[in-house]
Design an enzyme around this catalytic site. Structure first.
Site, PDB file in Angstrom:
ATOM      1  CB  CYS A   2      -0.895   0.023   1.229  1.00  0.00           C
ATOM      2  SG  CYS A   2      -1.811  -1.501   1.519  1.00  0.00           S
ATOM      3  NE  ARG A  27       4.499   1.330  -1.448  1.00  0.00           N
ATOM      4  CZ  ARG A  27       5.550   1.050  -0.698  1.00  0.00           C
ATOM      5  NH1 ARG A  27       6.737   1.489  -1.056  1.00  0.00           N
ATOM      6  NH2 ARG A  27       5.444   0.337   0.392  1.00  0.00           N
ATOM      7  CD1 TRP A  73      -2.085  -5.198  -3.712  1.00  0.00           C
ATOM      8  CD2 TRP A  73      -1.813  -6.328  -1.793  1.00  0.00           C
ATOM      9  NE1 TRP A  73      -1.815  -6.511  -4.024  1.00  0.00           N
ATOM     10  CE2 TRP A  73      -1.656  -7.225  -2.883  1.00  0.00           C
ATOM     11  CE3 TRP A  73      -1.691  -6.821  -0.498  1.00  0.00           C
ATOM     12  CZ2 TRP A  73      -1.359  -8.580  -2.697  1.00  0.00           C
ATOM     13  CZ3 TRP A  73      -1.416  -8.168  -0.302  1.00  0.00           C
ATOM     14  CH2 TRP A  73      -1.243  -9.038  -1.398  1.00  0.00           C
ATOM     15  CG  ASN A  99       0.983   1.127   3.938  1.00  0.00           C
ATOM     16  OD1 ASN A  99      -0.157   1.395   3.573  1.00  0.00           O
ATOM     17  ND2 ASN A  99       2.065   1.661   3.375  1.00  0.00           N
ATOM     18  N   GLY A 100       0.146  -2.601   6.365  1.00  0.00           N
ATOM     19  CA  GLY A 100       0.473  -3.715   7.245  1.00  0.00           C
ATOM     20  C   GLY A 100      -0.759  -4.539   7.566  1.00  0.00           C
ATOM     21  CD  GLU A 483      13.798 -13.077 -12.716  1.00  0.00           C
ATOM     22  OE1 GLU A 483      13.505 -11.900 -13.031  1.00  0.00           O
ATOM     23  OE2 GLU A 483      13.396 -13.613 -11.662  1.00  0.00           O
ATOM     24  CE  LYS A 487      11.596  -9.574 -14.219  1.00  0.00           C
ATOM     25  NZ  LYS A 487      11.616 -10.180 -12.880  1.00  0.00           N
ATOM     26  CD  GLU A 490       7.195 -10.621 -11.915  1.00  0.00           C
ATOM     27  OE1 GLU A 490       6.827 -10.404 -10.751  1.00  0.00           O
ATOM     28  OE2 GLU A 490       8.393 -10.578 -12.264  1.00  0.00           O
ATOM     29  CG  HIS A 506      13.153 -37.988 -13.902  1.00  0.00           C
ATOM     30  ND1 HIS A 506      13.369 -39.345 -13.819  1.00  0.00           N
ATOM     31  CD2 HIS A 506      14.362 -37.435 -14.188  1.00  0.00           C
ATOM     32  CE1 HIS A 506      14.656 -39.597 -14.021  1.00  0.00           C
ATOM     33  NE2 HIS A 506      15.280 -38.442 -14.247  1.00  0.00           N
ATOM     34  CE  LYS A 603      10.194  -2.535  -7.789  1.00  0.00           C
ATOM     35  NZ  LYS A 603      10.731  -3.426  -8.829  1.00  0.00           N
TER      36      LYS A 603
END
Length: 608
Positions: A2, A27, A73, A99-100, A483, A487, A490, A506, A603
């Site tokens: 947030c 963010r 958020w 926030n939190g 990675e 990418k 997301e 396998h 972010k």
């Protein structure tokens, strides 16, 4: 995650607040709101959705010289106007942005409900506003005292700002596990969860520590602990400027930040390479040669791309220094009651330096006597302060949610760490010189990859219809594949899985068909023939192959080839990773995604 902005001064607060929220959009958030004091009343405006929707609702002039704002958020309650911040107490006297996560919110809400308080949202934050109001009604001497008393009843993490309509000249802020920064102007003060919201107005900032509060007025600030002990916080100057957060002609921040990677790598290397002794200088570690030689193991801790950078770092340490090394998700570390070895060097990795899981891992290590250094991109961040020593990434501000230049600078920094550890042991001067030269060549090699943008875009267009993709690699290529899959997931929302190439037969090979493209990372190293065999297995089952390589592949082996230049084998994964950034980017753009603000993500992840 947030975003928080606060202002007290002489200007009209709302334009300052909304502009600050705009700079924090990267963010990640799902609603936004502002609160100001106007003619003795708290006036609140909220909107689910983007900051622009909030801006559209702020059509009625509400001049005020003090206010708070927030981008939320969702953690407690769905995204909606009702659950958006700021939240008020029953009388509309106290406004809070937070926030939190308040872990005992259910119990606090139940207690307030039993006392006759009517809660109008589903959030944990609303309870804080009512607790503060209750402390004021019970005779708290100041807003700061009321906030302090309320927070003693709270369990969890918070970065919060409190506004009281009866005190229209001050804000009270507090931090525990979620960042809060004060910005010092000329006759005005700013509050934010990120310096990005401040640098348009000031570069003089104060970072609050966990368990710390501040009372902020236009011309002053006062800090103290939760136990009411005064603290002394001197301002620091950040080297960021407003232009760092502008697109500068690029279509989005992700494209801008990929383009900035050659320059970012040069900054990371500047003054740190020593050709004479074929080593690296990392003075921020605070470790002399004797201490470095005493290191018997290296463990990298990070989340998401930082974790994969740690895997690349672990490979480099084992190859160059011949020290056992591995990487682990920081989010899991403290929950498995880890054995902390005093001979192990732990490396905590975080772009923002505020990632809660990584910070908690550092705190667990310090509690158990572990030796931990930080690898962060923000001076003064929580991880940097908690570690006290480490490597500053010098990537510059990163706005896009998907990390590119910071991730690249992480791996470059770990290459220097591996070189340093190797040279105090058995890595020869000749090998050291080879790695130093390879590091010097990285900016130009990355520039070459970026110059191949059009060809990579065409590859992306040919595969934009895929619903699923495999990413495969061996040893050096395995973290690169992970990675690459991260990418793609997301920013494009295409389902992607990363596997070690040898594991394909396998089980996962059962999924290969004409609709499942495989991106195979093929470095020109001693495992080249093995990787070519993997491609043959996929092609034999009708699977399309995109090879990302610096090797000369047999003609027609892969359906598409993304080529990068040859360099030192240990450093090739850094350049191969940049190629996968571009592939993911162009696939996402082709699908019409918002690459800077992918859905459901943020972010800086400051909650669990």
């Amino acid at each position: 995650m947030c975003g928080i902005v606060g202002y007290v001064g002489t200007r009209d607060a709302i334009p300052v607040l909304v502009e600050g929220l705009h700079r924090l959009e990267y963010r990640g958030y799902d609603s936004a709101g502002v609160a100001v004091v106007r003619r003795g009343k708290v006036v609140v405006t909220k909107a689910a959705g983007r900051v622009q929707e909030l801006r559209d609702r702020l059509t009625k002039p509400t001049p005020s010289t003090i206010g708070i704002a927030h981008t939320r958020w969702a953690t407690h309650g769905e995204p909606s106007d009702r659950n958006a911040h700021p939240h008020l107490d029953a009388e509309g006297r106290i406004a809070v942005v937070h926030n939190g996560i308040i872990e005992n919110a259910k119990q606090l809400r139940a207690r307030l409900g039993a006392a006759g308080v009517e809660l109008v949202s589903e959030t944990d934050t609303e309870a804080i506003a009512h607790l503060i109001a209750a402390e004021l009604a019970a005779g708290a001497g100041s807003l700061e005292d009321a906030v302090r008393a309320a927070l003693r009843q709270v369990e969890g993490t918070y970065g919060l700002v409190v506004l009281d309509r009866t005190r229209p000249d001050e804000l009270v802020v507090a931090r525990n596990g979620s960042p809060i920064v004060l910005g010092i102007g000329e006759g005005e003060m700013f509050v934010a969860s990120d310096v990005a919201a401040l640098v348009h107005h000031t570069q003089r900032v104060v970072f609050l520590d966990d368990g710390e509060l501040a009372t902020v007025r236009a011309g002053e600030y006062r800090t103290s602990t939760l136990e009411a002990r005064r603290t002394s916080k001197e301002p620091t100057t950040v080297d960021m400027v407003a232009d760092d957060y502008e697109l500068g002609g690029h279509p989005d921040f992700m494209r801008k930040e990929m383009a900035e990677q050659p320059e970012a790598v040069e900054r990371a290397l500047r003054g740190r390479l020593d050709e004479r002794f074929a080593t690296a200088h990392l003075g921020g570690l605070g470790l002399d040669a004797m201490a470095l030689r005493a290191v018997r193991r290296v463990k990298f801790l990070g989340c998401g791309s930082a974790y994969y950078a740690g895997q690349l770092g672990a490979n480099l340490v084992e190859e160059l220094a011949r020290i056992p090394a591995d990487a682990e998700p920081a989010s899991e570390f403290r929950y498995r009651n880890p054995v902390v070895d005093p001979d192990t060097l732990y490396v905590a990795i975080s772009q923002s330096g505020e990632t809660l899981d990584t910070l908690a891992a550092v705190q667990e290590l310090r509690r158990k006597g572990g030796r931990v250094i930080g690898a962060v991109n923000v001076v003064g961040s929580a991880v940097a302060r908690e570690c006290g020593s480490g490597v500053f990434l010098h990537a510059g501000p990163e706005v896009s949610v998907a990390s590119t230049k910071a991730m690249t600078n992480m791996t470059v920094s770990f290459a220097m760490l591996a070189l340093l550890l190797g040279r105090v042991r058995d890595l020869s001067a000749a090998s050291g010189q080879r790695i130093v030269a390879g590091l010097r060549a990285l900016p130009a090699r990355i520039e070459e990859v970026l110059g191949d943008d059009a060809a990579i875009r065409e590859v992306a267009k040919r595969h934009a219809g895929a619903k699923h993709m495999f990413f495969l690699g061996r040893v050096r290529g395995w973290p690169v594949a992970r990675e690459g899959a991260q990418k793609l997931k997301e920013i494009s929302y295409v389902h992607a899985e990363a596997y070690q190439s040898a594991e394909l037969k396998h089980g996962p090979l059962a999924l290969i068909d004409a609709d499942m493209p495989s991106v195979v990372v093929v470095p020109d190293d001693e495992l080249l023939s093995k990787n070519l065999g993997t491609i043959e297995q996929i092609k034999a089952r009708g699977g399309p192959v995109i090879a990302v390589t610096n090797a000369d592949l047999p003609e027609g082996l892969a359906d598409d080839v993304i080529r990068v230049s040859r360099g030192e084998p240990e450093l090739d994964p850094i350049v191969l990773t940049v190629a996968l950034q571009l592939l993911a980017y162009h696939l996402a753009v082709e699908l019409g995604r918002d690459v800077d603000k992918p859905r459901n993500l943020a972010k800086s992840v400051t909650v669990e």
